[in-house]
Write a protein that holds these residues in place. Structure first.
Motif, PDB file in Angstrom:
ATOM      1  N   LEU A 127       0.830  -1.205   0.000  1.00  0.00           N
ATOM      2  CA  LEU A 127       0.000   0.000   0.000  1.00  0.00           C
ATOM      3  C   LEU A 127       0.865   1.256   0.000  1.00  0.00           C
ATOM      4  O   LEU A 127       0.593   2.209  -0.740  1.00  0.00           O
ATOM      5  CB  LEU A 127      -0.918  -0.004   1.221  1.00  0.00           C
ATOM      6  CG  LEU A 127      -1.876   1.174   1.353  1.00  0.00           C
ATOM      7  CD1 LEU A 127      -2.833   1.237   0.177  1.00  0.00           C
ATOM      8  CD2 LEU A 127      -2.645   1.088   2.672  1.00  0.00           C
ATOM      9  N   SER A 128       1.915   1.257   0.795  1.00  0.00           N
ATOM     10  CA  SER A 128       2.792   2.432   0.845  1.00  0.00           C
ATOM     11  C   SER A 128       3.490   2.656  -0.492  1.00  0.00           C
ATOM     12  O   SER A 128       3.691   3.790  -0.921  1.00  0.00           O
ATOM     13  CB  SER A 128       3.820   2.289   1.971  1.00  0.00           C
ATOM     14  OG  SER A 128       4.712   1.206   1.714  1.00  0.00           O
ATOM     15  N   GLN A 129       3.848   1.551  -1.170  1.00  0.00           N
ATOM     16  CA  GLN A 129       4.481   1.682  -2.492  1.00  0.00           C
ATOM     17  C   GLN A 129       3.482   2.217  -3.510  1.00  0.00           C
ATOM     18  O   GLN A 129       3.824   3.082  -4.322  1.00  0.00           O
ATOM     19  CB  GLN A 129       5.003   0.329  -2.946  1.00  0.00           C
ATOM     20  CG  GLN A 129       5.731   0.368  -4.284  1.00  0.00           C
ATOM     21  CD  GLN A 129       7.024   1.154  -4.212  1.00  0.00           C
ATOM     22  OE1 GLN A 129       7.898   0.865  -3.393  1.00  0.00           O
ATOM     23  NE2 GLN A 129       7.178   2.165  -5.068  1.00  0.00           N
ATOM     24  N   TRP A 130       2.245   1.729  -3.479  1.00  0.00           N
ATOM     25  CA  TRP A 130       1.237   2.198  -4.424  1.00  0.00           C
ATOM     26  C   TRP A 130       0.966   3.689  -4.244  1.00  0.00           C
ATOM     27  O   TRP A 130       0.782   4.410  -5.223  1.00  0.00           O
ATOM     28  CB  TRP A 130      -0.059   1.410  -4.232  1.00  0.00           C
ATOM     29  CG  TRP A 130       0.038  -0.031  -4.642  1.00  0.00           C
ATOM     30  CD1 TRP A 130       0.976  -0.593  -5.472  1.00  0.00           C
ATOM     31  CD2 TRP A 130      -0.816  -1.097  -4.219  1.00  0.00           C
ATOM     32  NE1 TRP A 130       0.762  -1.943  -5.600  1.00  0.00           N
ATOM     33  CE2 TRP A 130      -0.330  -2.287  -4.851  1.00  0.00           C
ATOM     34  CE3 TRP A 130      -1.924  -1.187  -3.387  1.00  0.00           C
ATOM     35  CZ2 TRP A 130      -0.944  -3.523  -4.649  1.00  0.00           C
ATOM     36  CZ3 TRP A 130      -2.539  -2.420  -3.200  1.00  0.00           C
ATOM     37  CH2 TRP A 130      -2.051  -3.566  -3.829  1.00  0.00           C
ATOM     38  N   ARG A 131       0.932   4.150  -3.010  1.00  0.00           N
ATOM     39  CA  ARG A 131       0.675   5.565  -2.758  1.00  0.00           C
ATOM     40  C   ARG A 131       1.818   6.436  -3.267  1.00  0.00           C
ATOM     41  O   ARG A 131       1.592   7.491  -3.856  1.00  0.00           O
ATOM     42  CB  ARG A 131       0.431   5.792  -1.265  1.00  0.00           C
ATOM     43  CG  ARG A 131      -0.900   5.215  -0.780  1.00  0.00           C
ATOM     44  CD  ARG A 131      -1.092   5.355   0.723  1.00  0.00           C
ATOM     45  NE  ARG A 131      -2.438   4.923   1.106  1.00  0.00           N
ATOM     46  CZ  ARG A 131      -2.892   4.895   2.363  1.00  0.00           C
ATOM     47  NH1 ARG A 131      -2.084   5.256   3.363  1.00  0.00           N
ATOM     48  NH2 ARG A 131      -4.124   4.503   2.616  1.00  0.00           N
ATOM     49  N   ALA A 132       3.037   5.981  -3.032  1.00  0.00           N
ATOM     50  CA  ALA A 132       4.188   6.731  -3.550  1.00  0.00           C
ATOM     51  C   ALA A 132       4.199   6.723  -5.073  1.00  0.00           C
ATOM     52  O   ALA A 132       4.486   7.740  -5.722  1.00  0.00           O
ATOM     53  CB  ALA A 132       5.482   6.141  -2.998  1.00  0.00           C
ATOM     54  N   ASP A 133       3.849   5.584  -5.660  1.00  0.00           N
ATOM     55  CA  ASP A 133       3.786   5.481  -7.121  1.00  0.00           C
ATOM     56  C   ASP A 133       2.732   6.416  -7.699  1.00  0.00           C
ATOM     57  O   ASP A 133       2.919   6.969  -8.791  1.00  0.00           O
ATOM     58  CB  ASP A 133       3.476   4.039  -7.538  1.00  0.00           C
ATOM     59  CG  ASP A 133       4.659   3.098  -7.365  1.00  0.00           C
ATOM     60  OD1 ASP A 133       5.802   3.589  -7.298  1.00  0.00           O
ATOM     61  OD2 ASP A 133       4.424   1.869  -7.301  1.00  0.00           O
ATOM     62  N   TRP A 134       1.612   6.555  -6.993  1.00  0.00           N
ATOM     63  CA  TRP A 134       0.542   7.433  -7.487  1.00  0.00           C
ATOM     64  C   TRP A 134       1.054   8.871  -7.624  1.00  0.00           C
ATOM     65  O   TRP A 134       0.806   9.533  -8.630  1.00  0.00           O
ATOM     66  CB  TRP A 134      -0.656   7.396  -6.546  1.00  0.00           C
ATOM     67  CG  TRP A 134      -1.872   8.056  -7.112  1.00  0.00           C
ATOM     68  CD1 TRP A 134      -2.913   7.444  -7.744  1.00  0.00           C
ATOM     69  CD2 TRP A 134      -2.173   9.467  -7.120  1.00  0.00           C
ATOM     70  NE1 TRP A 134      -3.845   8.377  -8.147  1.00  0.00           N
ATOM     71  CE2 TRP A 134      -3.422   9.629  -7.783  1.00  0.00           C
ATOM     72  CE3 TRP A 134      -1.523  10.597  -6.643  1.00  0.00           C
ATOM     73  CZ2 TRP A 134      -4.012  10.877  -7.973  1.00  0.00           C
ATOM     74  CZ3 TRP A 134      -2.113  11.848  -6.837  1.00  0.00           C
ATOM     75  CH2 TRP A 134      -3.332  11.980  -7.491  1.00  0.00           C
ATOM     76  N   ALA A 151      10.195   6.654  -6.371  1.00  0.00           N
ATOM     77  CA  ALA A 151       9.084   6.325  -5.473  1.00  0.00           C
ATOM     78  C   ALA A 151       9.413   5.037  -4.739  1.00  0.00           C
ATOM     79  O   ALA A 151       9.833   4.045  -5.359  1.00  0.00           O
ATOM     80  CB  ALA A 151       7.782   6.182  -6.253  1.00  0.00           C
ATOM     81  N   GLU A 152       9.228   5.045  -3.423  1.00  0.00           N
ATOM     82  CA  GLU A 152       9.539   3.855  -2.637  1.00  0.00           C
ATOM     83  C   GLU A 152       8.598   3.766  -1.444  1.00  0.00           C
ATOM     84  O   GLU A 152       8.320   4.757  -0.778  1.00  0.00           O
ATOM     85  CB  GLU A 152      10.994   3.890  -2.153  1.00  0.00           C
ATOM     86  CG  GLU A 152      11.423   2.599  -1.465  1.00  0.00           C
ATOM     87  CD  GLU A 152      12.916   2.545  -1.193  1.00  0.00           C
ATOM     88  OE1 GLU A 152      13.386   1.506  -0.680  1.00  0.00           O
ATOM     89  OE2 GLU A 152      13.606   3.536  -1.501  1.00  0.00           O
ATOM     90  N   GLY A 153       8.104   2.558  -1.190  1.00  0.00           N
ATOM     91  CA  GLY A 153       7.249   2.318  -0.040  1.00  0.00           C
ATOM     92  C   GLY A 153       7.994   1.587   1.060  1.00  0.00           C
ATOM     93  O   GLY A 153       8.756   0.652   0.790  1.00  0.00           O
ATOM     94  N   PHE A 154       7.788   2.008   2.302  1.00  0.00           N
ATOM     95  CA  PHE A 154       8.471   1.399   3.444  1.00  0.00           C
ATOM     96  C   PHE A 154       7.503   0.725   4.411  1.00  0.00           C
ATOM     97  O   PHE A 154       7.928   0.186   5.434  1.00  0.00           O
ATOM     98  CB  PHE A 154       9.287   2.455   4.194  1.00  0.00           C
ATOM     99  CG  PHE A 154      10.446   2.994   3.415  1.00  0.00           C
ATOM    100  CD1 PHE A 154      11.658   2.314   3.394  1.00  0.00           C
ATOM    101  CD2 PHE A 154      10.330   4.168   2.693  1.00  0.00           C
ATOM    102  CE1 PHE A 154      12.735   2.805   2.663  1.00  0.00           C
ATOM    103  CE2 PHE A 154      11.402   4.666   1.968  1.00  0.00           C
ATOM    104  CZ  PHE A 154      12.607   3.988   1.947  1.00  0.00           C
ATOM    105  N   GLY A 155       6.200   0.761   4.101  1.00  0.00           N
ATOM    106  CA  GLY A 155       5.238   0.145   4.997  1.00  0.00           C
ATOM    107  C   GLY A 155       5.310   0.725   6.387  1.00  0.00           C
ATOM    108  O   GLY A 155       5.348   1.953   6.565  1.00  0.00           O
ATOM    109  N   ASP A 156       5.365  -0.158   7.392  1.00  0.00           N
ATOM    110  CA  ASP A 156       5.390   0.314   8.787  1.00  0.00           C
ATOM    111  C   ASP A 156       6.781   0.223   9.401  1.00  0.00           C
ATOM    112  O   ASP A 156       6.937   0.229  10.616  1.00  0.00           O
ATOM    113  CB  ASP A 156       4.398  -0.491   9.623  1.00  0.00           C
ATOM    114  CG  ASP A 156       4.697  -2.002   9.599  1.00  0.00           C
ATOM    115  OD1 ASP A 156       5.783  -2.396   9.134  1.00  0.00           O
ATOM    116  OD2 ASP A 156       3.828  -2.780  10.044  1.00  0.00           O
TER     117      ASP A 156
END
Length: 208
Positions: A127-134, A151-156
């Motif tokens: 989810l964090s990656q998708w938001r950054a990608d958006w 863009a990179e997602g790190f989650g929690d």
């Protein structure tokens, strides 16, 4: 006894002349008004900074202002629970980032997504990656070179507050813009030069 019409007109003209003369520019008078200083310190300017802290902080940083948060800036964006696309009435900071990246054409950034620890860790990471990608897609689709935005997602995995409280979880659910280079400079804007016509009038050059 009432004054004559002629006397009344003279009195009115005298008062009007006094008002007009008092408002005329006097070349001998020393004016101390500094409009720029009053604008920069005025209440409207302060209100604008409070309304758009992301854009204000980022531009000041790019122009050399040292800040406690370093090179990271939090985007104020709202998402539906579990949603990857932001609510469209909350993307003002993302639109501001687009404008800033156009004004600073050498600026490169990374958009980083973070979540709280509620739910499955793997899903949070995605989810964090998708938001950054958006956010990255939003910028690229509007003309920003793809090589300027990561863009990179790190989650929690990188909390900034206690996930044991609702307030802490809210802080941990965030999108961060991190500046990757420090040699940025605003785009140079050159205004048309003025030239004098043979008759002595001033004409502007450039396309109409």
């Amino acid at each position: 006894m009432l004054p004559s019409r002629r006397a009344f007109r003279i009195v009115c003209l005298s008062l009007l002349s006094a008002v007009l003369l008092s408002g005329c520019y006097d070349p001998q008078k020393k004016y101390t008004l500094n409009p720029l200083a009053r604008v920069s310190a005025g209440e409207d300017e302060k209100a604008a900074r409070r309304a758009a802290p992301f854009a204000d902080s980022l531009v000041r940083y790019l122009r050399g202002q040292v800040r406690r948060g370093g090179d990271e800036f939090v985007l104020r964006v709202d998402f539906a629970p579990g949603g990857f696309a932001p609510e469209m009435n909350s993307i003002g900071d993302i639109e501001a980032l687009l404008v800033i990246m156009r004004d600073f054409p050498r600026l490169r950034v990374a958009v980083e997504g973070h979540t709280d620890n509620a739910g499955d860790a793997d899903k949070n990471l995605k989810l964090s990656q998708w938001r950054a990608d958006w956010v990255r897609s939003f910028l690229v689709e509007r003309g920003i070179d793809a090589g300027r935005v990561a863009a990179e997602g790190f989650g929690d995995t990188r909390p900034v507050a206690d996930n044991g409280t609702p307030a802490g979880q809210e802080q941990n659910r965030r999108l961060v813009v991190r500046v990757l280079n420090f040699d940025s400079a605003p785009v140079e804007v050159s205004l048309p030069q003025a030239r004098s016509s043979p008759a002595g009038a001033i004409e502007k050059t450039g396309a109409q």
